[in-house]
Design a protein around this motif. Structure first.
Motif, PDB file in Angstrom:
ATOM      1  N   ILE A  73       0.861  -1.179   0.000  1.00 57.24           N
ATOM      2  CA  ILE A  73       0.000   0.000   0.000  1.00 57.24           C
ATOM      3  C   ILE A  73       0.896   1.227   0.000  1.00 57.24           C
ATOM      4  CG2 ILE A  73      -1.940   1.157   1.103  1.00 57.24           C
ATOM      5  CD1 ILE A  73      -2.391  -1.447   2.706  1.00 57.24           C
ATOM      6  N   PHE A  78      -6.206   6.226  -0.139  1.00 55.98           N
ATOM      7  CA  PHE A  78      -6.781   4.925  -0.447  1.00 55.98           C
ATOM      8  C   PHE A  78      -8.249   4.928  -0.050  1.00 55.98           C
ATOM      9  CE2 PHE A  78      -4.991   4.751   3.801  1.00 55.98           C
ATOM     10  CZ  PHE A  78      -6.010   4.178   4.550  1.00 55.98           C
ATOM     11  N   GLU A  79      -8.950   3.888  -0.450  1.00 58.01           N
ATOM     12  CA  GLU A  79     -10.372   3.775  -0.157  1.00 58.01           C
ATOM     13  C   GLU A  79     -10.668   2.469   0.573  1.00 58.01           C
ATOM     14  OE1 GLU A  79     -13.106   4.439  -3.282  1.00 58.01           O
ATOM     15  OE2 GLU A  79     -12.558   6.568  -3.475  1.00 58.01           O
ATOM     16  N   THR A  98     -12.766  -4.260   2.306  1.00 63.14           N
ATOM     17  CA  THR A  98     -11.618  -4.282   1.408  1.00 63.14           C
ATOM     18  C   THR A  98     -11.031  -2.892   1.271  1.00 63.14           C
ATOM     19  OG1 THR A  98     -12.525  -6.134   0.139  1.00 63.14           O
ATOM     20  CG2 THR A  98     -10.834  -4.805  -0.938  1.00 63.14           C
ATOM     21  N   LEU A  99      -9.716  -2.823   1.380  1.00 65.59           N
ATOM     22  CA  LEU A  99      -8.984  -1.587   1.139  1.00 65.59           C
ATOM     23  C   LEU A  99      -8.414  -1.629  -0.271  1.00 65.59           C
ATOM     24  CD1 LEU A  99      -6.412   0.155   3.454  1.00 65.59           C
ATOM     25  CD2 LEU A  99      -5.789  -0.384   1.097  1.00 65.59           C
ATOM     26  N   SER A 100      -8.594  -0.539  -1.025  1.00 68.13           N
ATOM     27  CA  SER A 100      -8.106  -0.472  -2.402  1.00 68.13           C
ATOM     28  C   SER A 100      -7.289   0.788  -2.612  1.00 68.13           C
ATOM     29  CB  SER A 100      -9.277  -0.484  -3.393  1.00 68.13           C
ATOM     30  OG  SER A 100     -10.022  -1.672  -3.274  1.00 68.13           O
ATOM     31  N   HIS A 101      -6.310   0.684  -3.503  1.00 68.08           N
ATOM     32  CA  HIS A 101      -5.526   1.849  -3.916  1.00 68.08           C
ATOM     33  C   HIS A 101      -5.465   1.856  -5.427  1.00 68.08           C
ATOM     34  CE1 HIS A 101      -1.749   3.865  -5.158  1.00 68.08           C
ATOM     35  NE2 HIS A 101      -2.161   4.763  -4.292  1.00 68.08           N
ATOM     36  N   GLY A 103      -7.814   1.593  -7.524  1.00 66.75           N
ATOM     37  CA  GLY A 103      -8.678   0.576  -8.097  1.00 66.75           C
ATOM     38  C   GLY A 103      -8.219  -0.850  -7.878  1.00 66.75           C
ATOM     39  N   ARG A 104      -7.114  -1.059  -7.170  1.00 67.93           N
ATOM     40  CA  ARG A 104      -6.577  -2.400  -6.927  1.00 67.93           C
ATOM     41  C   ARG A 104      -6.771  -2.771  -5.466  1.00 67.93           C
ATOM     42  NH1 ARG A 104      -2.105  -3.977  -4.446  1.00 67.93           N
ATOM     43  NH2 ARG A 104      -1.341  -1.812  -4.370  1.00 67.93           N
ATOM     44  N   ALA A 105      -7.371  -3.915  -5.201  1.00 71.08           N
ATOM     45  CA  ALA A 105      -7.541  -4.388  -3.828  1.00 71.08           C
ATOM     46  C   ALA A 105      -6.171  -4.700  -3.232  1.00 71.08           C
ATOM     47  CB  ALA A 105      -8.433  -5.617  -3.794  1.00 71.08           C
ATOM     48  N   ALA A 106      -5.908  -4.161  -2.055  1.00 71.02           N
ATOM     49  CA  ALA A 106      -4.604  -4.353  -1.419  1.00 71.02           C
ATOM     50  C   ALA A 106      -4.688  -5.099  -0.098  1.00 71.02           C
ATOM     51  CB  ALA A 106      -3.922  -3.001  -1.189  1.00 71.02           C
ATOM     52  N   THR A 108      -7.759  -7.216   2.573  1.00 70.18           N
ATOM     53  CA  THR A 108      -9.134  -7.555   2.936  1.00 70.18           C
ATOM     54  C   THR A 108      -9.172  -8.053   4.372  1.00 70.18           C
ATOM     55  OG1 THR A 108      -8.967  -9.859   2.203  1.00 70.18           O
ATOM     56  CG2 THR A 108      -9.673  -8.224   0.565  1.00 70.18           C
TER      57      THR A 108
END
Length: 265
Positions: A73, A78-79, A98-101, A103-106, A108
């Protein structure tokens, strides 16, 4: 964040789902990447906050959190998507976030939420207790590890043997400024530091990041100091395991486990 803005927390909330890390989240393996310890606490907080808002009349408590680290990450915004209920129930729920940066899941997490019952008459613990915090010498983890997250904690550690240590740690900063955060989420935000307090070899000798973390907590922690009674094992084929008993000042509150990928430099 503006350069003249004081850094007082691990993260800033930018919106309902977006967050930005502060300098206190810099990683130990690479300071330009986020240390996952504070992130794990943030995801637990997001799950708890959504859960209490969704069912305030009968909230459950987070009993187990199982995290899978899907990638690094960056030290960037991030989202965290709104948690998803996988198994709904009146007394048991399974919730995923789920955490994404970019648009990619980084990362869970799946969290089991359980109802509370009065079991005080049968309560008992056989896990080993931590020594009193004041009996352990102060320890500067930044002498071993770089990164803002390492600098963000106070620590007292007892070295027992290679791969075995007991350590009290306390975060110097709140997880999120202006938001109440439970002690469970605060503790989950500290458990990933276990892999760095009982090292088998120096980080200059090998890389051994964890690819997951599972923690079970059987009562609400209290206070700001959290105890980690940690053992680290390396196999002969590049896989390792870090296991910890989690404690507060009153005694053990749960356990955690991390699977490691061990890579000689």
């Amino acid at each position: 964040m503006r350069e003249d803005e004081a850094v007082t927390s691990y993260f800033h909330r930018l919106s309902e789902t977006a967050f930005a890390p502060t300098e206190h989240v810099g990683g130990a393996w690479n300071p330009d990447e986020q240390h996952v310890a504070p992130v794990l606490g943030l995801l637990a907080h997001v799950i708890e906050a959504e859960h209490h808002a969704r069912r305030p009349e009968a909230p459950l408590v987070l009993a187990r959190a199982s995290y899978d680290i899907l990638g690094v990450i960056p030290m960037d915004e991030f989202e965290v998507a709104a948690p998803r209920v996988i198994r709904a129930g009146r007394t048991i729920e399974l919730v995923e976030a789920t955490l994404s940066h970019g648009g990619r899941a980084a990362l869970t997490v799946r969290a089991w939420m359980l109802t509370q019952n009065d079991t005080s008459a049968m309560a008992g613990v056989t896990l080993p207790p931590m020594p009193e915090r004041e009996s352990l010498p102060e320890w500067a983890p930044m002498d071993v590890w770089p990164g803002g997250a390492i600098r963000s904690i106070e620590a007292r550690r007892e070295f027992i043997e290679t791969g075995r240590s007991r350590c009290w740690i306390r975060p110097k900063h709140p997880l999120l400024e202006g938001e109440p955060v439970s002690h469970r989420a605060r503790m989950l935000g500290m458990t990933d530091f276990a892999n760095g307090i009982a090292t088998r070899v120096a980080p200059e000798t090998a890389l051994y990041p964890n690819i997951d973390l599972t923690a079970s907590i059987f009562r609400e922690p209290a206070g700001d100091w959290f105890g980690l009674d940690t053992s680290v094992s390396f196999g002969s084929d590049g896989i390792g395991l870090t296991e910890s008993v989690l404690s507060d000042a009153a005694g053990p509150v749960g356990t955690s486990s991390q699977t490691l990928t061990v890579r000689p430099r």
